[in-house]
Design a protein around this motif. Sequence first.
Motif, PDB file in Angstrom:
ATOM      1  N   MET A   1      11.505  -7.516   8.186  1.00 12.40           N
ATOM      2  CA  MET A   1      10.371  -6.597   8.272  1.00 12.40           C
ATOM      3  C   MET A   1      10.837  -5.292   8.899  1.00 12.40           C
ATOM      4  SD  MET A   1       7.441  -7.874   7.265  1.00 12.40           S
ATOM      5  CE  MET A   1       6.904  -9.487   6.710  1.00 12.40           C
ATOM      6  N   ASN A   2      10.282  -4.192   8.411  1.00 15.34           N
ATOM      7  CA  ASN A   2      10.765  -2.908   8.848  1.00 15.34           C
ATOM      8  C   ASN A   2       9.731  -2.218   9.741  1.00 15.34           C
ATOM      9  OD1 ASN A   2      11.793  -0.296   8.928  1.00 15.34           O
ATOM     10  ND2 ASN A   2      10.836   0.214   6.959  1.00 15.34           N
ATOM     11  N   HIS A   3       9.934  -2.321  11.062  1.00 16.51           N
ATOM     12  CA  HIS A   3       9.136  -1.497  11.972  1.00 16.51           C
ATOM     13  C   HIS A   3       9.943  -1.256  13.235  1.00 16.51           C
ATOM     14  CE1 HIS A   3       5.654   0.379  13.840  1.00 16.51           C
ATOM     15  NE2 HIS A   3       6.108  -0.161  14.952  1.00 16.51           N
ATOM     16  N   GLU A   4      10.189   0.008  13.500  1.00 19.93           N
ATOM     17  CA  GLU A   4      11.000   0.379  14.668  1.00 19.93           C
ATOM     18  C   GLU A   4      10.040   0.584  15.846  1.00 19.93           C
ATOM     19  OE1 GLU A   4      14.656   1.208  16.216  1.00 19.93           O
ATOM     20  OE2 GLU A   4      14.435   1.044  14.033  1.00 19.93           O
ATOM     21  N   PRO A   5      10.108  -0.255  16.908  1.00 24.54           N
ATOM     22  CA  PRO A   5       9.155  -0.063  18.015  1.00 24.54           C
ATOM     23  C   PRO A   5       9.355   1.280  18.719  1.00 24.54           C
ATOM     24  CG  PRO A   5      10.658  -1.900  18.467  1.00 24.54           C
ATOM     25  CD  PRO A   5      10.987  -1.403  17.095  1.00 24.54           C
ATOM     26  N   THR A  50      -2.442 -10.244  19.938  1.00 27.52           N
ATOM     27  CA  THR A  50      -3.406 -10.254  18.824  1.00 27.52           C
ATOM     28  C   THR A  50      -2.922  -9.257  17.770  1.00 27.52           C
ATOM     29  OG1 THR A  50      -4.727  -8.524  19.907  1.00 27.52           O
ATOM     30  CG2 THR A  50      -5.493 -10.769  20.183  1.00 27.52           C
ATOM     31  N   ASP A  51      -3.305  -9.498  16.532  1.00 29.12           N
ATOM     32  CA  ASP A  51      -3.193  -8.472  15.494  1.00 29.12           C
ATOM     33  C   ASP A  51      -4.260  -8.776  14.435  1.00 29.12           C
ATOM     34  OD1 ASP A  51      -0.712  -6.294  14.754  1.00 29.12           O
ATOM     35  OD2 ASP A  51      -2.239  -6.692  13.242  1.00 29.12           O
ATOM     36  N   LYS A  52      -4.881  -7.719  13.945  1.00 26.07           N
ATOM     37  CA  LYS A  52      -5.920  -7.857  12.925  1.00 26.07           C
ATOM     38  C   LYS A  52      -5.325  -8.137  11.556  1.00 26.07           C
ATOM     39  CE  LYS A  52      -9.791  -4.870  14.098  1.00 26.07           C
ATOM     40  NZ  LYS A  52     -10.537  -3.722  13.625  1.00 26.07           N
ATOM     41  N   ASP A  53      -4.070  -7.746  11.398  1.00 25.54           N
ATOM     42  CA  ASP A  53      -3.435  -7.822  10.077  1.00 25.54           C
ATOM     43  C   ASP A  53      -2.858  -9.224   9.859  1.00 25.54           C
ATOM     44  OD1 ASP A  53      -1.906  -5.757   7.966  1.00 25.54           O
ATOM     45  OD2 ASP A  53      -0.807  -7.597   8.408  1.00 25.54           O
ATOM     46  N   GLN A  54      -3.231  -9.832   8.718  1.00 31.87           N
ATOM     47  CA  GLN A  54      -2.810 -11.209   8.408  1.00 31.87           C
ATOM     48  C   GLN A  54      -1.282 -11.332   8.369  1.00 31.87           C
ATOM     49  OE1 GLN A  54      -5.043 -13.812   7.698  1.00 31.87           O
ATOM     50  NE2 GLN A  54      -3.355 -15.265   7.372  1.00 31.87           N
ATOM     51  N   SER A  55      -0.599 -10.376   7.706  1.00 32.18           N
ATOM     52  CA  SER A  55       0.869 -10.501   7.593  1.00 32.18           C
ATOM     53  C   SER A  55       1.533 -10.352   8.952  1.00 32.18           C
ATOM     54  CB  SER A  55       1.480  -9.440   6.687  1.00 32.18           C
ATOM     55  OG  SER A  55       0.684  -9.167   5.613  1.00 32.18           O
ATOM     56  N   ALA A  56       1.044  -9.427   9.776  1.00 28.22           N
ATOM     57  CA  ALA A  56       1.642  -9.239  11.109  1.00 28.22           C
ATOM     58  C   ALA A  56       1.444 -10.505  11.936  1.00 28.22           C
ATOM     59  CB  ALA A  56       0.991  -8.046  11.792  1.00 28.22           C
ATOM     60  N   LEU A 106       2.444   0.725   6.176  1.00 29.74           N
ATOM     61  CA  LEU A 106       2.536   1.990   5.438  1.00 29.74           C
ATOM     62  C   LEU A 106       3.455   1.887   4.224  1.00 29.74           C
ATOM     63  CD1 LEU A 106       2.742   4.501   8.407  1.00 29.74           C
ATOM     64  CD2 LEU A 106       0.913   4.363   6.732  1.00 29.74           C
ATOM     65  N   ASP A 107       4.505   1.061   4.363  1.00 24.48           N
ATOM     66  CA  ASP A 107       5.505   0.996   3.291  1.00 24.48           C
ATOM     67  C   ASP A 107       5.192  -0.044   2.220  1.00 24.48           C
ATOM     68  OD1 ASP A 107       6.894   2.939   4.586  1.00 24.48           O
ATOM     69  OD2 ASP A 107       8.266   1.572   5.602  1.00 24.48           O
ATOM     70  N   THR A 108       4.241  -0.957   2.511  1.00 26.06           N
ATOM     71  CA  THR A 108       3.942  -2.000   1.535  1.00 26.06           C
ATOM     72  C   THR A 108       2.783  -1.521   0.672  1.00 26.06           C
ATOM     73  OG1 THR A 108       4.506  -3.552   3.258  1.00 26.06           O
ATOM     74  CG2 THR A 108       3.472  -4.490   1.313  1.00 26.06           C
ATOM     75  N   VAL A 109       3.078  -1.287  -0.573  1.00 31.58           N
ATOM     76  CA  VAL A 109       2.089  -0.671  -1.465  1.00 31.58           C
ATOM     77  C   VAL A 109       0.794  -1.493  -1.507  1.00 31.58           C
ATOM     78  CG1 VAL A 109       1.656   0.003  -3.854  1.00 31.58           C
ATOM     79  CG2 VAL A 109       3.881   0.408  -2.838  1.00 31.58           C
ATOM     80  N   GLU A 110       0.933  -2.835  -1.562  1.00 33.85           N
ATOM     81  CA  GLU A 110      -0.275  -3.691  -1.681  1.00 33.85           C
ATOM     82  C   GLU A 110      -1.186  -3.580  -0.457  1.00 33.85           C
ATOM     83  OE1 GLU A 110       2.961  -5.995  -1.614  1.00 33.85           O
ATOM     84  OE2 GLU A 110       3.159  -4.339  -3.035  1.00 33.85           O
ATOM     85  N   ALA A 119      -2.539   2.048  -5.415  1.00 33.11           N
ATOM     86  CA  ALA A 119      -2.822   0.720  -4.838  1.00 33.11           C
ATOM     87  C   ALA A 119      -4.334   0.587  -4.691  1.00 33.11           C
ATOM     88  CB  ALA A 119      -2.161   0.621  -3.467  1.00 33.11           C
ATOM     89  N   PRO A 120      -4.832  -0.629  -4.389  1.00 38.33           N
ATOM     90  CA  PRO A 120      -6.279  -0.742  -4.140  1.00 38.33           C
ATOM     91  C   PRO A 120      -6.648   0.149  -2.948  1.00 38.33           C
ATOM     92  CG  PRO A 120      -5.266  -2.913  -4.343  1.00 38.33           C
ATOM     93  CD  PRO A 120      -4.141  -1.919  -4.323  1.00 38.33           C
ATOM     94  N   LEU A 121      -7.769   0.851  -3.072  1.00 37.94           N
ATOM     95  CA  LEU A 121      -8.209   1.762  -2.005  1.00 37.94           C
ATOM     96  C   LEU A 121      -9.001   0.936  -0.985  1.00 37.94           C
ATOM     97  CD1 LEU A 121      -8.540   4.593  -0.848  1.00 37.94           C
ATOM     98  CD2 LEU A 121     -10.386   4.976  -2.462  1.00 37.94           C
ATOM     99  N   ASP A 122      -8.316   0.404   0.010  1.00 37.96           N
ATOM    100  CA  ASP A 122      -8.941  -0.538   0.940  1.00 37.96           C
ATOM    101  C   ASP A 122      -8.896  -0.005   2.379  1.00 37.96           C
ATOM    102  OD1 ASP A 122      -9.363  -2.772   2.695  1.00 37.96           O
ATOM    103  OD2 ASP A 122      -9.249  -4.048   0.925  1.00 37.96           O
ATOM    104  N   LEU A 123      -7.692   0.091   2.950  1.00 39.22           N
ATOM    105  CA  LEU A 123      -7.448   0.650   4.288  1.00 39.22           C
ATOM    106  C   LEU A 123      -7.949  -0.198   5.457  1.00 39.22           C
ATOM    107  CD1 LEU A 123      -8.108   4.480   3.698  1.00 39.22           C
ATOM    108  CD2 LEU A 123      -5.925   3.341   3.861  1.00 39.22           C
TER     109      LEU A 123
END
Length: 305
Positions: A1-5, A50-56, A106-110, A119-123
Amino acid sequence: MNHEPVLLKESIDFLITDKQGIYFDGTAGFGGHSEEILTRLNDKGKLIATDKDQSAFEYCREKFSGDRRFSVYHTGFTNIDSISKIEFIDQFDGILADLGVSSFQLDTVESGFTFREDAPLDLRMNKSEGLSASDLLNKFSQEEIAGILFELGEEKNSRSIAKKIAEFRLTEKFSRTSQLKKIIELVTPERFWNKTLSRVFQALRIYVNNELEELKIFIDKSVSLLKPGGKLVILSYHSLEDRIVKEKIKYESLSCVCPSGMPVCVCGKIPRMKLITRKPVTPDDAEVVKNRRSRSAKMRVAEKV
Ligand SMILES: C[S@@+](CC[C@H](N)C(=O)[O-])C[C@H]1O[C@@H](n2cnc3c(N)ncnc32)[C@H](O)[C@@H]1O
């Protein structure tokens, strides 16, 4: 996974005051800050995230699955109080939030957080709660949309963009990022396309995730849940968030909020926090060169009294 703290050493240096303390990371993301916290704790320490994002959430659960000191919840950080009850925790030694979205989102189009690809306009960070950005554009009035773009995106051209959005949806429903991108390109000179797109997407993202209200709730609850001497460390990435952090901390550090001109203090306010960083801490040039997304970061730190 690509995220630089961002501001990794600086934030965790402030946060950790006791190697066997109990800490809260409200925005686990891809575990960059969480990993550093766990490295600095001894085997009696604990980290709740905690994180709201399922993948995280799934990524962190897997990444730290062998570490009994770590628990992660798929929920918003405003649930810090309920989680502390579930975990039988009365007070935390330190609380961290690294706001916004991760590079992975930001980098994952889906994920639909970028306008660079269709991509789907969700946000939404949590796709199973609340309205998506396309629902908002399909349902809200032209005036409401203009207000959101102006207030949350500081977009001067908000009215003409909202007008075009209202015209577009007479014939087609919004569902894709490319539809919104096309509209912005129609009403904006080409040299402003990228900046306008960033502001419009930021405004919609802040609105659908209720980011500013949730930040206020989180700070209020965190102040109550910190141990005396415990630190609240918040990294923000745009001026609306930073203003909230700054003002909340300032209010909590005041010993009087009586209107000016009162001969004696009658408010009885007791300061609950002490400001540690008079000015926000920002990444140095070397960090910005290495990680361009860190360039807008501002970190503020306060201590419970
Ligand atoms: C900048 S990233 C955090 C990155 C993390 N510090 C790391 O080093 O990997 C922000 C994360 O916060 C999450 N997030 C944003 N608002 C949230 C909220 N109200 N509650 C919980 N998570 C949130 C996002 O889903 C995202 O994964």
